[in-house]
Design a protein around this motif. Structure first.
Motif, PDB file in Angstrom:
ATOM      1  N   ALA A 531       0.845  -1.198   0.000  1.00 56.61           N
ATOM      2  CA  ALA A 531       0.000   0.000   0.000  1.00 56.61           C
ATOM      3  C   ALA A 531       0.876   1.243   0.000  1.00 56.61           C
ATOM      4  O   ALA A 531       1.703   1.434   0.899  1.00 56.61           O
ATOM      5  N   PRO A 563      -3.515   3.456  -2.110  1.00 55.76           N
ATOM      6  CA  PRO A 563      -3.479   2.018  -2.386  1.00 55.76           C
ATOM      7  C   PRO A 563      -4.367   1.584  -3.545  1.00 55.76           C
ATOM      8  O   PRO A 563      -4.022   0.666  -4.281  1.00 55.76           O
ATOM      9  N   THR A 564      -5.508   2.230  -3.717  1.00 58.97           N
ATOM     10  CA  THR A 564      -6.433   1.813  -4.777  1.00 58.97           C
ATOM     11  C   THR A 564      -6.596   2.862  -5.856  1.00 58.97           C
ATOM     12  O   THR A 564      -7.360   2.657  -6.794  1.00 58.97           O
ATOM     13  N   GLU A 565      -5.866   3.982  -5.752  1.00 57.56           N
ATOM     14  CA  GLU A 565      -6.122   5.058  -6.709  1.00 57.56           C
ATOM     15  C   GLU A 565      -4.875   5.902  -6.935  1.00 57.56           C
ATOM     16  O   GLU A 565      -4.135   6.208  -6.002  1.00 57.56           O
ATOM     17  N   ARG A 587      -8.166   4.074 -10.814  1.00 58.97           N
ATOM     18  CA  ARG A 587      -8.475   3.167  -9.714  1.00 58.97           C
ATOM     19  C   ARG A 587      -7.956   1.769 -10.035  1.00 58.97           C
ATOM     20  O   ARG A 587      -7.820   1.394 -11.191  1.00 58.97           O
ATOM     21  N   ASN A 588      -7.689   0.991  -8.963  1.00 56.09           N
ATOM     22  CA  ASN A 588      -7.154  -0.374  -9.113  1.00 56.09           C
ATOM     23  C   ASN A 588      -5.878  -0.370  -9.958  1.00 56.09           C
ATOM     24  O   ASN A 588      -5.649  -1.269 -10.763  1.00 56.09           O
ATOM     25  N   TRP A 589      -5.019   0.616  -9.764  1.00 54.99           N
ATOM     26  CA  TRP A 589      -3.851   0.766 -10.623  1.00 54.99           C
ATOM     27  C   TRP A 589      -2.845  -0.366 -10.441  1.00 54.99           C
ATOM     28  O   TRP A 589      -2.098  -0.689 -11.371  1.00 54.99           O
ATOM     29  N   SER A 591      -3.479  -3.374 -10.403  1.00 55.59           N
ATOM     30  CA  SER A 591      -3.849  -4.497 -11.267  1.00 55.59           C
ATOM     31  C   SER A 591      -3.159  -4.432 -12.613  1.00 55.59           C
ATOM     32  O   SER A 591      -3.169  -5.415 -13.364  1.00 55.59           O
ATOM     33  N   GLU A 601     -11.342  -6.110 -10.431  1.00 56.80           N
ATOM     34  CA  GLU A 601     -10.048  -5.475 -10.195  1.00 56.80           C
ATOM     35  C   GLU A 601      -9.531  -4.735 -11.420  1.00 56.80           C
ATOM     36  O   GLU A 601      -8.427  -4.191 -11.386  1.00 56.80           O
TER      37      GLU A 601
END
Length: 912
Positions: A531, A563-565, A587-589, A591, A601
């Motif tokens: 993260a 962590p997600t963006e 978002r979900n970068w 992945s 994801e």
């Protein structure tokens, strides 16, 4: 007197004659017949002797016996004992007192080969007949051997069950032995080397050992008393005294005391295994060593006798001739017992740096022995460089003040679970490695270490214009995947990247600066689970290189990381003459790093794109080539939803302005909606769907309208009426159209004509049509150049494409008094055309039509207002059309004309 002399002379002569007789009589054969059976019986094993000889004169008044080539037979190929030569000198007179006195015994190159077989028996088990020995002990004889010598002896111990072998070489010994009720002995023994092998492990070694001792052995009580003893191990002298008893039990009882004092504690280093000899060669040492202790108890399997060993080193010094500074002021206090090994004190000075420590090991012979220790030191790292030989390290410079204070405890059974705490502080550090282009300076570190965590309260360094600061914790740092909780911030000069890592041939020049402030939490070895939170800021970045079609300049922006963006803020960049301004979120970068992320994801991009000028001709390589270049399309596994505004887009030399719209993307398609722009002097709006089901196969679906475009420019770039129509050469004016277009493309991005489907309409107003092949054909057919250049009042048509066939319907062209209505088809692959047309011509074309058609036909094609309407057929190709009157239609018109003319004539005749 003379008689006495004669008697003495006679006796002497008799003695000489007797000695000569005995010498001549005791030949080698008689001696071996007498000696070999006795020795074989005593040993309980066959023996072999190459040669025996008796000497009475050289050893007079003693008797001498010389033995050559002695061998005791063994079970297999190896003999338990052999020697090359032995000399025994025996006193004759003590035999009359029941005393056996051997004045000298020497043996050359003896070899003792002891073998333990797989059944645990040995080749020495039945070697001596102990019953006879005990009988001899009670016979009252006293045995004295004052001079025993051994030269170049050899001992081999071979253990078959463990596949191990020990060889002792170069054994020399001088002994004195007096055997009566007690066995008194003196000995001086030396050994030159040993060799140990067990399985694939070998330890060769030049390990010199010497022993001097005075002892008394009571064979009946099985007790050896060592009055004076001195053992030397590679120069380390140990004084010994004590006793050894009960050895026949296999578990002897030991009570020994030892002590040693030396002015050079480095004697201890000589006891190191041979594998360390290369590293210890050339070391010079000094300092007092005191070693003392005792061992008392039974030596038995599973039992540890009582012992106590103390060792003290004072004012020690150790130096290497290859190094500048020695290790000095060495002080050590060590105590070892069966219950505890304690390093009570250790200290040393290294180039002026003091290192101190202590420790203890409880129950050292237990598998789960507990240990504890401390280590303290204040070290000037620059001085430690003097302890590293030149050329043996990549460190060219090391400096800084390092303070270390640590404690540790744990079990030998699980050292990886040991507990320890250590404080480490580094101030003013600097490091230069041979492969580092720049020196790391201003290194600062304040950290606390435990067995499972590093807590960095302060950390940082500077390399050139780059600075980095670090705080946080690292858990399980000794495992394969440590857990990070770190905050990293700093600044970097991008220009210095090329000094550390070559970017060529892709990038030749990179300038600008970067700042980051990031927190990382998670496993260090798994980026997908790490993260990240923080920001990355770029300023004044420029880049030039072969991989870039145009230089990047004025790049600046801020990237916010979560962590997600990922959030892009205030990002600007000039790319050649193009400029970009981007903002949005991804978002979900993480992945993006996965090969096949789950649907939920999939990375999702949402944002805005603004550009004042986007020059695609600069960014894409449109150079023509004799060979077609394949462009397999692989869209990234990402979903996107963006809006854009481009003031000017240049592509294929076409300038499209005021572009606005929104777009979306996934792994299989790109969709542009509500797009609009200005081009060719007009406007265009519509919807574009680009589907990419396979990299070598894609499709385009466009639905939209264009209005008031410059026809010549439009048809030059978009041959709406077919690739061979070349309408840009003939048409000019304002063009408008609405169309629904679908086509598939191959890997070369060529439209596949057989897949094209289209429906729509187009029109032109205030246009001009000049020298189109159809115009030329009409002009030549009618013999009038007027048709070669027409100013059009109106041109409309409906268009449909399917199955490689272009269908035009409702074509209506008007130019002043000339009009054309046309319908038909054009094959997009063969360019064949098949049109029917109706041409409206003013009256002055009558003479021209009279040259083509019969007068009756001309009259029949004349309208009431004086115009001619001529039906024609058009075939051939668009570049080479053929025009001919439609005979059947004209004949029908003539017949209708004749009927109408006849009816009118009859009506006129009869007044109706």
């Amino acid at each position: 007197m003379k008689l006495i002399l004669k008697i003495i002379g006679g006796l002497l002569l008799l003695l000489v004659i007797t000695m000569v007789g005995l010498t001549l009589w005791f030949t080698d054969e008689r001696l071996r017949t007498f000696v070999v059976p006795q020795v074989s019986e005593t040993l309980g094993r066959d023996v072999e002797i190459d040669h025996l000889s008796l000497s009475l004169f050289r050893s007079f008044p003693n008797a001498g016996l010389q033995v050559e080539g002695f061998r005791i037979a063994g079970r297999g190929e190896e003999n338990p004992a052999t020697f090359e030569q032995a000399n025994v000198t025996l006193s004759l007179l003590p035999l009359f007192r029941r005393e056996l006195e051997i004045t000298h015994f020497s043996v050359d190159r003896p070899t003792v080969h002891f073998i333990v077989y797989n059944d645990s028996t040995t080749n020495f088990d039945d070697l001596f007949d102990t019953a006879e020995l005990e009988e001899e002990e009670t016979a009252g004889f006293q045995l004295t051997i004052p001079d025993i010598s051994v030269r170049e002896g050899r001992v081999i111990w071979h253990n078959n069950p463990s596949d191990s072998r020990l060889t002792l070489e170069g054994i020399d010994a001088t002994l004195g032995l007096e055997y009566g009720e007690l066995l008194e002995s003196t000995a001086e023994i030396t050994m030159q080397s040993f060799h140990w092998r067990e399985g694939d492990t070998e330890i060769p070694g030049d390990f010199q050992v010497s022993l001097r001792q005075v002892s008394v052995i009571d064979m009946n009580r099985e007790e050896l008393t060592l009055h004076e003893g001195a053992l030397s191990l590679r120069g380390l002298e140990l004084d010994l005294n004590g006793s050894l008893a009960d050895w026949s039990s296999g578990e002897p009882l030991v009570d020994l005391e030892f002590s040693s004092a030396s002015e050079d504690f480095g004697d201890l280093l000589r006891l190191a295994p041979p594998s360390f000899e290369e590293h210890l060669a050339g070391l010079q040492s000094s300092g007092s060593l005191h070693l003392s202790g005792f061992i008392s108890g039974r030596i038995a399997e599973g039992e540890i006798p009582d012992f106590r060993i103390t060792m003290e080193v004072d004012n020690g010094s150790l130096s290497n001739p290859d190094l500048e500074d020695p290790i000095e002021e060495i002080r050590l206090r060590l105590l070892a017992t069966p219950e505890l090994v304690q390093l009570g004190e250790f200290s040393a000075t290294v180039s002026g740096n003091l290192i101190e420590g202590s420790g203890a090991l409880q129950n050292p012979f237990e598998e789960d022995a507990l240990f504890e220790g401390t280590l303290r030191g204040d070290l000037e790292l620059a001085s430690l460089m003097h302890l590293i030989p030149a050329g043996e390290t990549e460190i060219e410079h090391l400096s800084g003040l390092l303070s270390l204070n640590g404690v540790a405890s744990g079990s030998l059974a699980a050292p990886e679970e040991a507990e320890f705490e250590a404080d480490m502080t580094l101030r003013g550090g600097a490091l230069q490695l041979s492969e580092m282009p720049d020196r790391a300076e201003e290194i600062e570190l304040n950290a606390q270490f435990t067995a499972r965590q590093v807590d960095i309260t302060q950390g940082g360094l500077r390399i050139g214009e780059n600075r980095l600061a670090l705080v946080g914790t690292i858990d399980n740092y000794l495992e394969e995947e440590p857990l990070l909780n770190l905050r990293v911030n700093g600044s970097a000069s991008l220009e210095e990247i090329s000094r550390w890592y070559s970017l060529e041939p892709w990038i030749q020049e990179l300038t600008g600066s970067a700042r980051m402030d990031l927190r990382a939490e998670g496993p260090a070895g798994d980026p997908l689970s790490l993260a990240l939170n923080g920001s990355l800021e770029l300023s004044d970045v420029s880049a030039r290189g072969d991989s870039l079609p145009q230089p990047v300049t004025n790049l600046r922006g801020v990237l916010q990381v979560a962590p997600t963006e990922l959030r892009l803020e205030q990002f600007f960049m000039d790319f050649g003459s193009s400029d970009f301004e981007l903002s949005g979120t991804l978002r979900n970068w993480l992945s993006l790093m996965k090969e096949a992320p789950a649907d939920e994801e999939t990375p999702l991009l949402a944002g805005q794109w603004v550009s004042h000028h986007l020059n695609m001709d600069e960014l894409m390589d449109w150079e023509e080539s004799d060979e077609e270049i394949a462009y397999p399309i692989e869209l990234p596994n990402i979903q996107a939803q963006v809006t854009s505004r481009i003031d000017t887009l240049t592509i294929f030399g076409i300038a499209i302005t005021n572009i606005e719209g929104s777009g979306s993307m996934n792994r299989e398609q790109i969709l542009l909606e509500d797009a609009s722009g200005h081009l060719f002097g007009g406007t265009a709006t519509g919807r574009l769907l680009w589907s990419v089901p396979e990299p070598d196969r894609s499709s385009i679906h466009f639905t939209g309208e264009v209005s008031s475009l410059q026809a010549d420019e439009f048809f030059r770039e978009f041959p709406l009426l077919g690739e061979s129509s070349r309408m840009e050469q003939y048409a000019s004016g304002a063009f408008s159209a609405g169309i629904d277009w679908y086509s598939e493309m191959d890997v070369f991005l060529n439209n596949l004509p057989e897949t094209i489907r289209a429906d729509g309409s187009f029109g032109m107003g205030e246009a001009r049509l000049t020298d189109h092949p159809l115009q030329v054909q009409f002009a030549e057919w009618l013999g009038s150049d007027e048709l070669r250049n027409l100013g059009l009042d109106e041109w409309t048509a409906d268009i449909r494409i399917e199955d490689s066939l272009l269908e035009l319907s409702g074509v209506r062209i008007t130019s002043s008094q000339i009009g054309i209505e046309m319908n038909g088809t054009q094959h997009l692959l063969t360019d064949e055309i098949d049109f029917t047309a109706s041409i409206r011509l003013p009256g002055h074309f009558g003479s021209s039509l009279g040259n083509i058609l019969p007068s009756q036909a001309v009259n029949a094609l004349t309208t009431d207002d004086g115009f001619f309407v001529v039906p024609v057929g058009i075939d051939g190709t668009m570049e080479a059309p053929r025009i001919s009157p439609q005979q059947e239609m004209i004949e029908n018109i003539i017949q209708e004309y004749i009927r109408d003319t006849g009816r009118n004539l009859i009506r006129d005749l009869f007044g109706n």
